[in-house]
Design a protein around this motif. Sequence first.
Motif, PDB file in Angstrom:
ATOM      1  N   LEU B 147      20.216  76.737   4.405  1.00 16.12           N
ATOM      2  CA  LEU B 147      19.919  78.128   4.767  1.00 16.12           C
ATOM      3  C   LEU B 147      18.424  78.401   4.930  1.00 16.12           C
ATOM      4  N   LEU B 151      16.222  81.123   7.515  1.00 14.88           N
ATOM      5  CA  LEU B 151      15.439  82.184   6.857  1.00 14.88           C
ATOM      6  C   LEU B 151      13.969  82.114   7.265  1.00 14.88           C
ATOM      7  N   TRP B 156      11.484  85.491   7.123  1.00 15.02           N
ATOM      8  CA  TRP B 156      11.754  86.047   5.785  1.00 15.02           C
ATOM      9  C   TRP B 156      11.153  85.120   4.709  1.00 15.02           C
ATOM     10  N   HIS B 159      10.722  87.115   1.436  1.00 15.25           N
ATOM     11  CA  HIS B 159      11.758  88.131   1.251  1.00 15.25           C
ATOM     12  C   HIS B 159      12.542  87.818  -0.043  1.00 15.25           C
ATOM     13  N   PRO B 160      13.000  88.860  -0.753  1.00 17.18           N
ATOM     14  CA  PRO B 160      13.793  88.596  -1.969  1.00 17.18           C
ATOM     15  C   PRO B 160      14.964  87.638  -1.716  1.00 17.18           C
ATOM     16  N   VAL B 161      15.570  87.733  -0.529  1.00 14.66           N
ATOM     17  CA  VAL B 161      16.699  86.850  -0.208  1.00 14.66           C
ATOM     18  C   VAL B 161      16.246  85.386  -0.191  1.00 14.66           C
ATOM     19  N   GLN B 164      15.924  84.187  -3.709  1.00 16.79           N
ATOM     20  CA  GLN B 164      17.238  84.026  -4.329  1.00 16.79           C
ATOM     21  C   GLN B 164      17.919  82.733  -3.852  1.00 16.79           C
ATOM     22  N   VAL B 165      17.773  82.421  -2.564  1.00 13.52           N
ATOM     23  CA  VAL B 165      18.376  81.203  -2.014  1.00 13.52           C
ATOM     24  C   VAL B 165      17.682  79.962  -2.594  1.00 13.52           C
ATOM     25  N   GLU B 168      18.891  79.437  -6.047  1.00 15.03           N
ATOM     26  CA  GLU B 168      20.233  78.855  -6.019  1.00 15.03           C
ATOM     27  C   GLU B 168      20.163  77.330  -5.848  1.00 15.03           C
ATOM     28  N   TYR B 169      19.263  76.898  -4.961  1.00 12.72           N
ATOM     29  CA  TYR B 169      19.177  75.462  -4.661  1.00 12.72           C
ATOM     30  C   TYR B 169      18.512  74.652  -5.787  1.00 12.72           C
TER      31      TYR B 169
END
Lengths: 254, 254
Positions: B147, B151, B156, B159-161, B164-165, B168-169
Amino acid sequence: MKIGVFDSGVGGMTVLSELRRRFAKTHFVYLGDTAHVPYGTKSSAQVRKLSAECARTLSAQGISALVVACNTASSLALGEIREACGPGIQVLGVVEPGVSAALEALQQKPLGAPVLVLATKATVKSGLYGRLLREKGVTVFEQACPLLVPLIEEGWTDHPVLHQVVEEYVSSYRKSHPTGVALLGCTHYPWIQEAFQRALPGWTVVNSAQAIASALSCIVGTTDPSTGSRSQESQVDWIFTDPDAIPEFVLPLA
Amino acid sequence: MKIGVFDSGVGGMTVLSELRRRFAKTHFVYLGDTAHVPYGTKSSAQVRKLSAECARTLSAQGISALVVACNTASSLALGEIREACGPGIQVLGVVEPGVSAALEALQQKPLGAPVLVLATKATVKSGLYGRLLREKGVTVFEQACPLLVPLIEEGWTDHPVLHQVVEEYVSSYRKSHPTGVALLGCTHYPWIQEAFQRALPGWTVVNSAQAIASALSCIVGTTDPSTGSRSQESQVDWIFTDPDAIPEFVLPLA
């Protein structure tokens, strides 16, 4: 009767699934251009070239109709696809059926409620959805959502990140308009229809698959008597231009 | 002297940028295969075919060396690229320099500290990074991060997203190992090196661009006397297989 279904990758399976439900005895040939996916970030020239190649491959399969189950190809390359198929094959895009479905849903909304088209960058850039809807006097917003296909293909369809990205794409429309119609202008998006509905609680989220199946009925001039019968499974031949590049989340379907 | 730089898209610009700093008088030809990006989700057969085509295009430009600034192509297609270029062109991949840089950083870590390779699905699947590092007795983890390229290409990068990704990784490795070396095995990732460093506070994050530039020095047998001088701007010819599909965030660079 053989019907071709073409998509840039696997998103068209959401359309195929509805077609199989409605045309249970039909023989489908599904072509996913997994060697070149995604189309949504490519130039229009590239989308046209690739779409014509896929149409030629499918027309060689002896199909009598072709459903272009890819919004990007439908928006940019329907002319090239029709030319590649020749006069003997009826070609149906997904944009017009989607627009019809959105207009129908809009009838239930207050006057002036908008349609929000959610699609890839290339589809939004083509402007076709916007043009067709504005011709009907509708207020239209078009929002490109380029991160959703990668998230869906990763299987993050109910992940907090997915909901945050959807929120990023739609929140300003929800804040300015308490109600409206959100049209899913990418065949991947039905897999996350609930996420859109959650982010747009007062809105109607429209998935065009049923409208496409109805449009196909009109074109091929038949309705299938065995509708809904599970015993009459339609046949599907699968063609993937890169058979080793099918996202894992759809393997159980293919 | 003309040097080719090949990437599946625009990620190789992070490598080119370091090369231009070190080889200020060199004439570079950058080929980004934007008509077929991303390579990281394609099959190895497809990556080999596309890489060989791009290598042929670049070799026709009269280059004397080729930097394969794409980890996926370097992991899967170096043989095909060398064959396509012929014996007169030196070909350098990014995997070996990256491994060297990781091993050097590992010297500063306690015995048994791991290397975490962050890369695309196709690079991880190739297993090349893991094999080369394990041959040196290193504990290796390989994490596909599919991802991140979308992104980054959306811009991004803070970006907060995105955070977060990344979390996660990498979080499971941080929790099991207080320190280690994280090797950026995709040329897009240097654009978010700070996000990785933030998610892996006790770790050293290694970007292989400097190691690639050093390896190129060894191959072409020259060091550029004007290093660091801004007055001697290197020339770059840009080739994009789909010139209208360059992500907006890099347009100021190209």
